[in-house]
Write a protein that holds these residues in place. Structure first.
Motif, mmCIF file in Angstrom:
data_model
loop_
_atom_site.group_PDB
_atom_site.id
_atom_site.type_symbol
_atom_site.label_atom_id
_atom_site.label_comp_id
_atom_site.label_asym_id
_atom_site.label_seq_id
_atom_site.Cartn_x
_atom_site.Cartn_y
_atom_site.Cartn_z
ATOM 1 N N PRO A 56 5.433 0.576 -1.980
ATOM 2 C CA PRO A 56 5.833 -0.101 -3.219
ATOM 3 C C PRO A 56 5.046 0.406 -4.427
ATOM 4 C CG PRO A 56 5.506 -1.681 -1.436
ATOM 5 C CD PRO A 56 4.989 -0.368 -0.943
ATOM 6 N N GLU A 57 5.627 0.231 -5.579
ATOM 7 C CA GLU A 57 4.980 0.648 -6.820
ATOM 8 C C GLU A 57 3.653 -0.099 -7.009
ATOM 9 O OE1 GLU A 57 5.332 2.977 -10.503
ATOM 10 O OE2 GLU A 57 6.003 3.077 -8.428
ATOM 11 N N SER A 141 5.650 16.091 8.353
ATOM 12 C CA SER A 141 4.804 15.848 9.523
ATOM 13 C C SER A 141 4.344 14.402 9.604
ATOM 14 C CB SER A 141 3.572 16.764 9.488
ATOM 15 O OG SER A 141 3.932 18.120 9.566
ATOM 16 N N ALA A 142 4.179 13.765 8.434
ATOM 17 C CA ALA A 142 3.651 12.395 8.434
ATOM 18 C C ALA A 142 4.065 11.653 7.178
ATOM 19 C CB ALA A 142 2.125 12.410 8.552
ATOM 20 N N VAL A 143 4.180 10.347 7.326
ATOM 21 C CA VAL A 143 4.379 9.429 6.198
ATOM 22 C C VAL A 143 3.165 8.506 6.144
ATOM 23 C CG1 VAL A 143 5.751 7.526 5.271
ATOM 24 C CG2 VAL A 143 6.897 9.477 6.366
ATOM 25 N N ILE A 144 2.509 8.478 5.005
ATOM 26 C CA ILE A 144 1.441 7.496 4.784
ATOM 27 C C ILE A 144 2.026 6.419 3.886
ATOM 28 C CG2 ILE A 144 -0.869 7.081 3.865
ATOM 29 C CD1 ILE A 144 -1.605 9.921 4.528
ATOM 30 N N PHE A 145 2.242 5.244 4.453
ATOM 31 C CA PHE A 145 2.880 4.137 3.742
ATOM 32 C C PHE A 145 1.780 3.226 3.212
ATOM 33 C CE2 PHE A 145 5.287 0.201 3.269
ATOM 34 C CZ PHE A 145 6.477 0.660 2.709
ATOM 35 N N VAL A 146 1.595 3.237 1.893
ATOM 36 C CA VAL A 146 0.457 2.561 1.264
ATOM 37 C C VAL A 146 0.849 1.149 0.820
ATOM 38 C CG1 VAL A 146 -1.338 2.725 -0.496
ATOM 39 C CG2 VAL A 146 -0.335 4.816 0.455
ATOM 40 N N ILE A 147 0.001 0.187 1.164
ATOM 41 C CA ILE A 147 0.229 -1.229 0.843
ATOM 42 C C ILE A 147 -0.903 -1.730 -0.055
ATOM 43 C CG2 ILE A 147 0.515 -3.559 1.778
ATOM 44 C CD1 ILE A 147 2.748 -1.794 2.648
ATOM 45 N N ASP A 148 -0.547 -2.467 -1.086
ATOM 46 C CA ASP A 148 -1.531 -3.074 -1.990
ATOM 47 C C ASP A 148 -2.254 -4.214 -1.280
ATOM 48 O OD1 ASP A 148 -2.911 -4.460 -3.960
ATOM 49 O OD2 ASP A 148 -1.109 -5.174 -4.986
ATOM 50 N N ASN A 149 -3.563 -4.027 -1.076
ATOM 51 C CA ASN A 149 -4.387 -5.111 -0.534
ATOM 52 C C ASN A 149 -5.643 -5.286 -1.380
ATOM 53 O OD1 ASN A 149 -4.906 -7.145 1.414
ATOM 54 N ND2 ASN A 149 -6.341 -5.812 2.478
ATOM 55 N N PHE A 150 -5.488 -5.041 -2.697
ATOM 56 C CA PHE A 150 -6.646 -5.098 -3.586
ATOM 57 C C PHE A 150 -6.376 -5.824 -4.890
ATOM 58 C CE2 PHE A 150 -4.202 -1.473 -4.950
ATOM 59 C CZ PHE A 150 -4.324 -1.463 -6.323
ATOM 60 N N SER A 151 -5.133 -5.888 -5.338
ATOM 61 C CA SER A 151 -4.842 -6.392 -6.682
ATOM 62 C C SER A 151 -4.663 -7.911 -6.675
ATOM 63 C CB SER A 151 -3.583 -5.729 -7.252
ATOM 64 O OG SER A 151 -2.422 -6.283 -6.655
ATOM 65 N N ARG A 154 -1.673 -9.216 -4.528
ATOM 66 C CA ARG A 154 -1.598 -8.731 -3.146
ATOM 67 C C ARG A 154 -1.025 -9.765 -2.196
ATOM 68 N NH1 ARG A 154 -7.659 -8.709 -0.495
ATOM 69 N NH2 ARG A 154 -8.177 -10.904 -0.842
ATOM 70 N N ASP A 155 -1.094 -11.061 -2.561
ATOM 71 C CA ASP A 155 -0.576 -12.119 -1.698
ATOM 72 C C ASP A 155 0.857 -12.500 -2.028
ATOM 73 O OD1 ASP A 155 -2.926 -12.431 -0.187
ATOM 74 O OD2 ASP A 155 -3.829 -13.648 -1.767
ATOM 75 N N ASN A 156 1.490 -11.765 -2.929
ATOM 76 C CA ASN A 156 2.883 -12.049 -3.291
ATOM 77 C C ASN A 156 3.781 -11.742 -2.093
ATOM 78 O OD1 ASN A 156 5.636 -11.458 -4.249
ATOM 79 N ND2 ASN A 156 4.774 -11.822 -6.287
ATOM 80 N N MET A 157 4.366 -12.781 -1.522
ATOM 81 C CA MET A 157 5.136 -12.610 -0.293
ATOM 82 C C MET A 157 6.407 -11.798 -0.515
ATOM 83 S SD MET A 157 3.256 -13.779 2.000
ATOM 84 C CE MET A 157 4.397 -13.570 3.353
ATOM 85 N N ASP A 158 6.987 -11.879 -1.718
ATOM 86 C CA ASP A 158 8.170 -11.070 -1.989
ATOM 87 C C ASP A 158 7.830 -9.583 -1.879
ATOM 88 O OD1 ASP A 158 9.774 -13.272 -2.398
ATOM 89 O OD2 ASP A 158 9.488 -13.301 -4.569
ATOM 90 N N ARG A 159 6.678 -9.204 -2.441
ATOM 91 C CA ARG A 159 6.254 -7.805 -2.363
ATOM 92 C C ARG A 159 5.951 -7.389 -0.922
ATOM 93 N NH1 ARG A 159 3.890 -5.040 -6.699
ATOM 94 N NH2 ARG A 159 2.100 -4.454 -5.405
ATOM 95 N N ALA A 163 7.906 -4.577 1.246
ATOM 96 C CA ALA A 163 7.209 -3.469 1.911
ATOM 97 C C ALA A 163 7.607 -3.402 3.382
ATOM 98 C CB ALA A 163 5.702 -3.642 1.775
ATOM 99 N N ARG A 164 7.701 -4.548 4.027
ATOM 100 C CA ARG A 164 8.103 -4.585 5.447
ATOM 101 C C ARG A 164 9.501 -3.985 5.625
ATOM 102 N NH1 ARG A 164 7.620 -8.398 10.176
ATOM 103 N NH2 ARG A 164 9.633 -8.299 11.217
#
Length: 260
Positions: A56-57, A141-151, A154-159, A163-164
């Motif tokens: 996600p952005e 070869s690979a996908v690195i799927f990055v998730i916001d766990n710092f801003s 970060r607890d926004n369930m819609d986001r 992502a899921r």
């Protein structure tokens, strides 16, 4: 800045060499030359691993890419420069333009993957529809799927559920069926600098992995050998950091283990 478009290196020597291809021997030389030159080697080479940074952005993909490329670039300076690039200045009598080409590509050479390139592709709604353009025409070869766990969001369930959904869609894309997947939580602390904070956040990180469906994915036959979870601070990472080196080793192991 290092951002590159789809054809970042289009030297005039391509055309000079093409002019020489008047015989079959010259033509074979020309094909070899193109096959070893970006961007053509992205489609041809099995030696150059290609990694997609998706997610996600605002999850920290661009920060990760340029901290790996320019480790000395301070996070505060990077944030300021990236914000400047994403502004839309007015040109030609008020027509909005953009300083940033949106996606970025950098190449690296280091153990354990030897040579690899990383694509940082935006995660906004417009670019999400363009993600297939990259993995359908580049051998990934690979996908690195990055998730916001710092801003602060970060607890926004819609986001989180967005992502899921994106993650599960990518996992079932035919072109990515042999790619390694690293689900990367971008945290706002460093274990070396703040081990107490990292310890306190451990349970939350595991809960986030569960909401994303990672435990179930790892037990599914098509995915269990090629999906892993990781956490790191994208704003403080460096190419020789043990966590990044571990990710590269896992990507190489999965690449060698999963049949193409």
């Amino acid at each position: 800045f290092g951002s590159r478009g789809f054809f970042p290196e289009a030297p005039r020597t391509h055309y000079a060499f093409a002019a020489m291809a008047s015989t079959r021997a010259h033509l074979r030389q020309f094909r070899t030359y193109l096959g070893e030159t970006a961007p053509f080697r992205w489609f041809n080479s099995h030696d150059m691993h290609q990694i997609l940074l998706l997610g996600p952005e605002g999850s920290g993909k661009t920060t990760l890419l340029y901290k790996l490329k320019i480790p000395s670039w301070r996070a505060t300076d990077m944030a300021r420069e990236l914000a400047y690039l994403k502004e839309s200045p007015s040109h030609n009598g008020g027509v909005a333009g953009s300083r940033d080409p949106a996606y970025h590509y950098e190449e690296f050479s280091s153990q354990p993957l030897q040579n690899y390139g990383i694509w940082d592709i935006p995660g906004n709604e417009t670019f999400q529809r363009m993600w297939p353009m990259f993995y359908r025409f580049v051998r990934v070869s690979a996908v690195i799927f990055v998730i916001d766990n710092f801003s602060s969001v970060r607890d926004n369930m819609d986001r989180i559920f967005q992502a899921r959904e994106l993650l599960h869609t990518l996992l079932n894309e035919d072109e990515l069926r042999c790619a390694a997947f690293v689900v990367l939580l971008n945290v706002g602390w460093s274990e070396e600098e703040d081990p107490q904070q990292a310890l306190q956040e451990h349970d939350r990180e595991q809960a986030l992995f569960e909401v994303l469906g990672l435990p179930e994915i790892k037990n599914e036959e098509p995915h269990k050998k090629r999906v892993l979870g990781a956490t790191l601070n994208c704003a403080t990472i460096a190419p020789d950091h043990p966590k990044w080196q571990a990710i590269l080793r896992d990507i190489k192991l999965i690449h060698n283990m999963v049949p193409s």
